[in-house]
Design a protein around this motif. Structure first.
Motif, PDB file in Angstrom:
ATOM      1  N   HIS A   1      -8.651   2.072   0.196  1.00  0.00           N
ATOM      2  CA  HIS A   1      -9.436   1.231  -0.714  1.00  0.00           C
ATOM      3  C   HIS A   1      -9.538  -0.185  -0.148  1.00  0.00           C
ATOM      4  O   HIS A   1     -10.603  -0.806  -0.154  1.00  0.00           O
ATOM      5  CB  HIS A   1      -8.787   1.187  -2.103  1.00  0.00           C
ATOM      6  CG  HIS A   1      -9.262   2.254  -3.040  1.00  0.00           C
ATOM      7  ND1 HIS A   1     -10.595   2.451  -3.332  1.00  0.00           N
ATOM      8  CD2 HIS A   1      -8.575   3.183  -3.760  1.00  0.00           C
ATOM      9  CE1 HIS A   1     -10.724   3.452  -4.189  1.00  0.00           C
ATOM     10  NE2 HIS A   1      -9.513   3.924  -4.459  1.00  0.00           N
ATOM     11  N   ASP A   2      -8.417  -0.699   0.353  1.00  0.00           N
ATOM     12  CA  ASP A   2      -8.409  -2.048   0.937  1.00  0.00           C
ATOM     13  C   ASP A   2      -9.319  -2.108   2.162  1.00  0.00           C
ATOM     14  O   ASP A   2     -10.105  -3.055   2.317  1.00  0.00           O
ATOM     15  CB  ASP A   2      -6.981  -2.432   1.323  1.00  0.00           C
ATOM     16  CG  ASP A   2      -6.915  -3.788   2.014  1.00  0.00           C
ATOM     17  OD1 ASP A   2      -6.939  -4.812   1.310  1.00  0.00           O
ATOM     18  OD2 ASP A   2      -6.860  -3.824   3.266  1.00  0.00           O
TER      19      ASP A   2
ATOM     20  N   TYR B   1       0.855  -1.181   0.000  1.00  0.00           N
ATOM     21  CA  TYR B   1       0.000   0.000   0.000  1.00  0.00           C
ATOM     22  C   TYR B   1       0.900   1.243   0.000  1.00  0.00           C
ATOM     23  O   TYR B   1       1.196   1.811   1.050  1.00  0.00           O
ATOM     24  CB  TYR B   1      -0.924  -0.005   1.216  1.00  0.00           C
ATOM     25  CG  TYR B   1      -1.682  -1.311   1.335  1.00  0.00           C
ATOM     26  CD1 TYR B   1      -2.832  -1.546   0.581  1.00  0.00           C
ATOM     27  CD2 TYR B   1      -1.223  -2.331   2.180  1.00  0.00           C
ATOM     28  CE1 TYR B   1      -3.505  -2.746   0.661  1.00  0.00           C
ATOM     29  CE2 TYR B   1      -1.895  -3.541   2.259  1.00  0.00           C
ATOM     30  CZ  TYR B   1      -3.027  -3.743   1.501  1.00  0.00           C
ATOM     31  OH  TYR B   1      -3.702  -4.941   1.573  1.00  0.00           O
TER      32      TYR B   1
ATOM     33  N   SER C   1      -4.591   3.667  -1.700  1.00  0.00           N
ATOM     34  CA  SER C   1      -4.588   2.207  -1.837  1.00  0.00           C
ATOM     35  C   SER C   1      -4.870   1.548  -0.489  1.00  0.00           C
ATOM     36  O   SER C   1      -5.563   0.523  -0.424  1.00  0.00           O
ATOM     37  CB  SER C   1      -3.254   1.724  -2.418  1.00  0.00           C
ATOM     38  OG  SER C   1      -2.163   2.111  -1.605  1.00  0.00           O
TER      39      SER C   1
END
Length: 288
Positions: A280-281, A272, A277
């Protein structure tokens, strides 16, 4: 690397996954904590030592080649940090001359040791301005104690704000219906907890005899992702993802605060590399 014998002092939210990741890779690793082994979900291949780090002796430590100190205080106060971070580092430093097999000792510190608070850019060569928080002052003293005792065997990892699928403070704030106004330019930095675990495992196991790996070994790592962000931008982005109303700008705070950290972590170590990112996870795995 199979000849290495690793000790992880502290089996909390970061120390335990570090121990388990190393064990599943077939390395000889021991997790140390004060409670019994049954208290921790340790991998079967991991060894366990029940002990207080402040009572460790040379005899108990003499066979370890690499040690990581990943502790949390019993209480989040200056005295609590003195009794954990500083006391443990000072105790181990006092044993340094009697541990001939020890090649590397890693301390998980904090970027809170940087007292800079005007939006400055900070890299691995930036000396910390003395932090205001008493706890951060103690952590910096713990770093220095370890460096004085172990010299170039000591490696410091300073993580920024740790977040992850179960560390959801910013998500909770973005969900609030009545939000406090946010400064227009308060800079923040973060690292996903699983990336921090990877970083610690990498630094512990780098082979200094291997030319390419030796290039990656540093005395200090700033464990943060590659994109600082203002809390205003972060809240606006999260609010959009969640369908909530973003916070308003606090017009009384028009000056820059916080700091912007230059990561010196190899990009290939990070799953990440930026906050988007990472979140988003988290959003994909959140429990509704």
């Amino acid at each position: 690397m199979n000849t290495q014998n690793l000790l992880i002092i502290g089996q909390g939210d970061i120390g335990l996954p570090v121990t388990n990741q190393l064990a599943t890779k077939g390395l000889s690793v021991t997790g140390l904590a004060r409670s019994t082994r049954a208290h921790y979900n340790l991998a079967d291949k991991a060894k366990f030592m029940q002990a207080d780090a402040l009572s460790l002796t040379c005899e108990q430590l003499q066979d370890f080649t690499r040690i990581a100190i990943i502790v949390t205080p019993d209480e989040y106060s200056t005295s609590g940090y003195n009794a954990s971070y500083l006391a443990i580092c000072e105790h181990l430093a006092s044993l340094a001359g009697e541990l001939p097999k020890l090649e590397r000792i890693i301390f998980i510190s904090s970027t809170g040791v940087y007292g800079q608070d005007s939006g400055e850019w900070i890299d691995e060569h930036t000396p910390p301005i003395e932090p205001e928080r008493g706890a951060s002052k103690v952590i910096l003293q713990a770093e220095q104690a370890l460096q004085q005792g172990f010299d170039d065997k000591a490696v410091i990892i300073r993580p920024s704000g740790i977040y992850g699928r179960e560390r959801l403070m910013r998500l909770r704030k973005a969900r609030e219906s009545h939000k406090e106004a946010i400064a227009a330019e308060h800079w923040s930095n973060r690292i996903v907890d699983r990336d921090l675990v990877t970083i610690i495992c990498k630094v512990l196991t780098l082979d200094s005899a291997d030319t390419e790996q030796a290039k990656l070994l540093k005395p200090l790592y700033i464990a943060t992702d590659y994109r600082p962000v203002t809390t205003l931008e972060l809240d606006a982005w999260l609010s959009k993802q969640l369908g909530t109303t973003p916070a308003k700008i606090d017009n009384d705070k028009s000056f820059a605060t916080g700091k912007r950290l230059h990561s010196n972590i190899p990009l290939t170590w990070l799953d990440y590399p930026d906050w988007q990112s990472g979140y988003h996870d988290i959003l994909q795995h959140r429990q509704e």
